[in-house]
Design a protein around this motif. Structure first.
Motif, PDB file in Angstrom:
ATOM      1  N   GLU A  36       0.831  -1.221   0.000  1.00 25.08           N
ATOM      2  CA  GLU A  36       0.000   0.000   0.000  1.00 25.08           C
ATOM      3  C   GLU A  36       0.860   1.264   0.000  1.00 25.08           C
ATOM      4  N   ASP A  37       1.950   1.255   0.733  1.00 26.49           N
ATOM      5  CA  ASP A  37       2.758   2.472   0.909  1.00 26.49           C
ATOM      6  C   ASP A  37       3.909   2.591  -0.098  1.00 26.49           C
ATOM      7  N   ASN A  38       3.839   1.814  -1.177  1.00 25.20           N
ATOM      8  CA  ASN A  38       4.869   1.904  -2.224  1.00 25.20           C
ATOM      9  C   ASN A  38       6.288   1.652  -1.741  1.00 25.20           C
ATOM     10  N   GLN A  39       6.441   0.689  -0.853  1.00 26.90           N
ATOM     11  CA  GLN A  39       7.791   0.376  -0.388  1.00 26.90           C
ATOM     12  C   GLN A  39       8.454  -0.684  -1.262  1.00 26.90           C
ATOM     13  N   LEU A  40       7.689  -1.218  -2.212  1.00 32.47           N
ATOM     14  CA  LEU A  40       8.254  -2.237  -3.087  1.00 32.47           C
ATOM     15  C   LEU A  40       8.815  -1.598  -4.341  1.00 32.47           C
ATOM     16  N   THR A  41       9.844  -2.220  -4.872  1.00 32.57           N
ATOM     17  CA  THR A  41      10.421  -1.710  -6.108  1.00 32.57           C
ATOM     18  C   THR A  41      11.027  -2.884  -6.881  1.00 32.57           C
ATOM     19  N   LEU A  42      11.264  -2.663  -8.165  1.00 37.24           N
ATOM     20  CA  LEU A  42      11.909  -3.701  -8.962  1.00 37.24           C
ATOM     21  C   LEU A  42      13.295  -3.247  -9.355  1.00 37.24           C
ATOM     22  N   ALA A  95      13.497  -8.815 -13.863  1.00 33.63           N
ATOM     23  CA  ALA A  95      12.981  -7.936 -12.812  1.00 33.63           C
ATOM     24  C   ALA A  95      13.046  -8.680 -11.485  1.00 33.63           C
ATOM     25  N   LEU A  96      13.696  -8.083 -10.507  1.00 32.47           N
ATOM     26  CA  LEU A  96      13.850  -8.716  -9.190  1.00 32.47           C
ATOM     27  C   LEU A  96      13.265  -7.811  -8.113  1.00 32.47           C
ATOM     28  N   LEU A  97      12.412  -8.392  -7.314  1.00 31.76           N
ATOM     29  CA  LEU A  97      11.653  -7.637  -6.325  1.00 31.76           C
ATOM     30  C   LEU A  97      12.534  -7.203  -5.153  1.00 31.76           C
ATOM     31  N   ARG A  98      12.339  -5.959  -4.705  1.00 29.67           N
ATOM     32  CA  ARG A  98      13.042  -5.419  -3.542  1.00 29.67           C
ATOM     33  C   ARG A  98      12.036  -4.720  -2.643  1.00 29.67           C
ATOM     34  N   TRP A  99      12.283  -4.824  -1.352  1.00 31.18           N
ATOM     35  CA  TRP A  99      11.398  -4.161  -0.383  1.00 31.18           C
ATOM     36  C   TRP A  99      12.231  -3.204   0.454  1.00 31.18           C
ATOM     37  N   ASN A 100      11.870  -1.936   0.344  1.00 30.19           N
ATOM     38  CA  ASN A 100      12.520  -0.899   1.114  1.00 30.19           C
ATOM     39  C   ASN A 100      11.729  -0.689   2.388  1.00 30.19           C
ATOM     40  N   SER A 101      12.073  -1.415   3.432  1.00 30.86           N
ATOM     41  CA  SER A 101      11.300  -1.337   4.674  1.00 30.86           C
ATOM     42  C   SER A 101      11.805  -0.184   5.532  1.00 30.86           C
ATOM     43  N   PRO A 102      10.894   0.686   6.037  1.00 30.37           N
ATOM     44  CA  PRO A 102      11.336   1.803   6.889  1.00 30.37           C
ATOM     45  C   PRO A 102      12.006   1.281   8.167  1.00 30.37           C
ATOM     46  N   GLU A 103      11.590   0.082   8.585  1.00 25.75           N
ATOM     47  CA  GLU A 103      12.107  -0.474   9.825  1.00 25.75           C
ATOM     48  C   GLU A 103      13.435  -1.212   9.618  1.00 25.75           C
ATOM     49  N   ARG A 104      13.533  -1.952   8.490  1.00 25.74           N
ATOM     50  CA  ARG A 104      14.661  -2.866   8.308  1.00 25.74           C
ATOM     51  C   ARG A 104      15.599  -2.525   7.159  1.00 25.74           C
ATOM     52  N   GLY A 105      15.254  -1.512   6.385  1.00 23.32           N
ATOM     53  CA  GLY A 105      16.070  -1.225   5.204  1.00 23.32           C
ATOM     54  C   GLY A 105      15.712  -2.148   4.059  1.00 23.32           C
ATOM     55  N   VAL A 131      15.062  -5.269   2.166  1.00 22.56           N
ATOM     56  CA  VAL A 131      14.796  -6.669   2.520  1.00 22.56           C
ATOM     57  C   VAL A 131      14.859  -7.521   1.256  1.00 22.56           C
ATOM     58  N   SER A 132      15.583  -8.633   1.342  1.00 23.47           N
ATOM     59  CA  SER A 132      15.748  -9.532   0.192  1.00 23.47           C
ATOM     60  C   SER A 132      14.453 -10.308  -0.070  1.00 23.47           C
ATOM     61  N   PRO A 133      14.161 -10.572  -1.346  1.00 23.75           N
ATOM     62  CA  PRO A 133      12.952 -11.354  -1.645  1.00 23.75           C
ATOM     63  C   PRO A 133      12.991 -12.736  -0.988  1.00 23.75           C
ATOM     64  N   LEU A 134      14.205 -13.259  -0.766  1.00 25.86           N
ATOM     65  CA  LEU A 134      14.319 -14.577  -0.136  1.00 25.86           C
ATOM     66  C   LEU A 134      13.742 -14.566   1.276  1.00 25.86           C
ATOM     67  N   ASP A 135      13.674 -13.357   1.886  1.00 31.77           N
ATOM     68  CA  ASP A 135      13.163 -13.247   3.254  1.00 31.77           C
ATOM     69  C   ASP A 135      11.657 -13.022   3.330  1.00 31.77           C
ATOM     70  N   PHE A 136      11.001 -12.776   2.196  1.00 29.77           N
ATOM     71  CA  PHE A 136       9.556 -12.579   2.313  1.00 29.77           C
ATOM     72  C   PHE A 136       8.727 -13.327   1.270  1.00 29.77           C
ATOM     73  N   ILE A 137       9.351 -13.794   0.185  1.00 36.89           N
ATOM     74  CA  ILE A 137       8.586 -14.548  -0.821  1.00 36.89           C
ATOM     75  C   ILE A 137       8.006 -15.854  -0.231  1.00 36.89           C
ATOM     76  N   PRO A 138       8.809 -16.617   0.552  1.00 34.79           N
ATOM     77  CA  PRO A 138       8.232 -17.847   1.134  1.00 34.79           C
ATOM     78  C   PRO A 138       6.985 -17.559   1.978  1.00 34.79           C
TER      79      PRO A 138
END
Ligand code: C2E
Ligand code: MG
Ligand code: MG
Ligand code: MG
Length: 283
Positions: A36-42, A60-70, A72-79
């Motif tokens: 929702e907050d546009n923290q995802l990017t490719l 295209a490889l997914l990236r998550w720019n978390s305000p809390e964690r910086g 985050v690798s897709p390996l940590d949230f795709i599963p």
């Protein structure tokens, strides 16, 4: 299982499981918010033709720019996304974003194929064909600029369904590539029955390929099989000139890896392409 250890040690969760539960609870709150907050990017990583050095496309490889964690690798949230069903909305966001980007590039004269990763759970939902067609239409992108990277796990759960979907993707005009080839449990006879465009050799086979005789034998035979089935072959995770040299010798068509470029933002990729073109003109 914990019960078998006797009454005194009765536990429902091991410490490891507790950690996993806590992590899943964190993702449960924060991943929907990320969307929702546009923290995802490719990020985009180039794929090159080994013979000519030409850029064929990008993954295209997914990236998550978390305000809390910086970052985050897709390996940590795709599963987690796969288990929870969040992969549905996440996957649609990836399709839409990648298609829109490819369209922008093509409008600027950069006709570059964009590959997206699709997980087994996404394929289990036949709505994926509809979602994909919708993403392409909204972006105004011709499907022949889109590649789908599927892993072997996509093929083994329900082969007939997978084959049906892959046929539909290819009829639309997209290409289908088999990702991480060699790491899954699919059989060669199974792969021979699937209409694929390209096989992507997992990077675990590429690492140290120039010095390890066993890996060399393995890779040689994998390439021979793929070519006998008329599939193009790309090697992922190429990190050194020596690895490239060996891959060239055994007739690999395409390459991708840090030796050429790391995954980068869309802007950085454009700058990288411009630089490459400049060098080509000088040479
Ligand atoms: P993958 O599809 O096999 O992607 C290749 C991974 O290898 C990427 O990791 C990439 O950054 C990394 N890589 C590329 N070249 C090299 C190299 O030369 N050396 C090394 N050490 N690594 C290299 P990343 O971006 O962390 O992605 C990991 C995995 O997460 C992907 O593996 C893919 O399975 C999954 N993934 C990423 N984006 C998506 C997505 O949008 N949807 C789904 N369903 N899965 C995704
Ligand atoms: Mg991939
Ligand atoms: Mg891969
Ligand atoms: Mg891989």
């Amino acid at each position: 299982v914990a019960k078998d250890q006797g009454k005194r040690t009765y536990r429902v969760f091991s410490p490891d499981m507790n950690k996993k539960v806590a992590e899943y609870m964190w993702l449960d709150t924060n991943l929907p918010r990320a969307l929702e907050d546009n923290q995802l990017t490719l990020h985009y990583q180039p794929k090159l033709c080994l013979a000519s050095g030409a850029v064929l496309g990008v993954e295209a490889l997914l990236r998550w720019n978390s305000p809390e964690r910086g970052l985050v690798s897709p390996l940590d949230f795709i599963p987690y996304a796969e288990e929870s069903g969040m992969i549905g909305p996440l996957g649609r966001w990836v399709m839409q974003t990648a298609a829109a980007q490819a369209r922008r590039w093509s409008e600027h004269g950069l006709d570059i194929r964009v590959a997206i990763n699709v997980s087994a759970r996404q394929l289990a939902d036949t709505a994926i064909v509809h979602d994909l067609a919708g993403a392409l239409e909204t972006a105004g992108l011709h499907p022949c600029l889109l590649d789908l990277e599927l892993t072997e796990s996509c093929l083994i759960e329900d082969e007939d369904m997978a084959r049906g979907l892959i046929t539909q993707f290819r009829t639309m005009g997209a290409q289908v590539h088999l990702d991480d080839f060699g790491t899954g449990y699919s059989s060669l006879s199974q792969i021979a029955r699937i209409p694929l465009d390209m096989i992507k050799l997992d990077r675990s086979f590429v690492r140290g390929i120039n010095t390890n005789a066993k890996s060399q034998a393995l890779v040689r035979s994998m390439v021979a099989v793929a070519q006998a089935l008329n599939f193009a072959v790309i090697a992922e995770g190429v990190e050194t000139a020596a690895e490239e040299e060996f891959l060239r010798k055994i007739g690999i068509d395409h390459v991708q890896g840090f030796h050429y470029a790391k995954p980068m933002t869309a802007d950085a990729f454009e700058a990288w392409m411009a630089e490459k073109e400049k060098l080509r003109l000088i040479a």
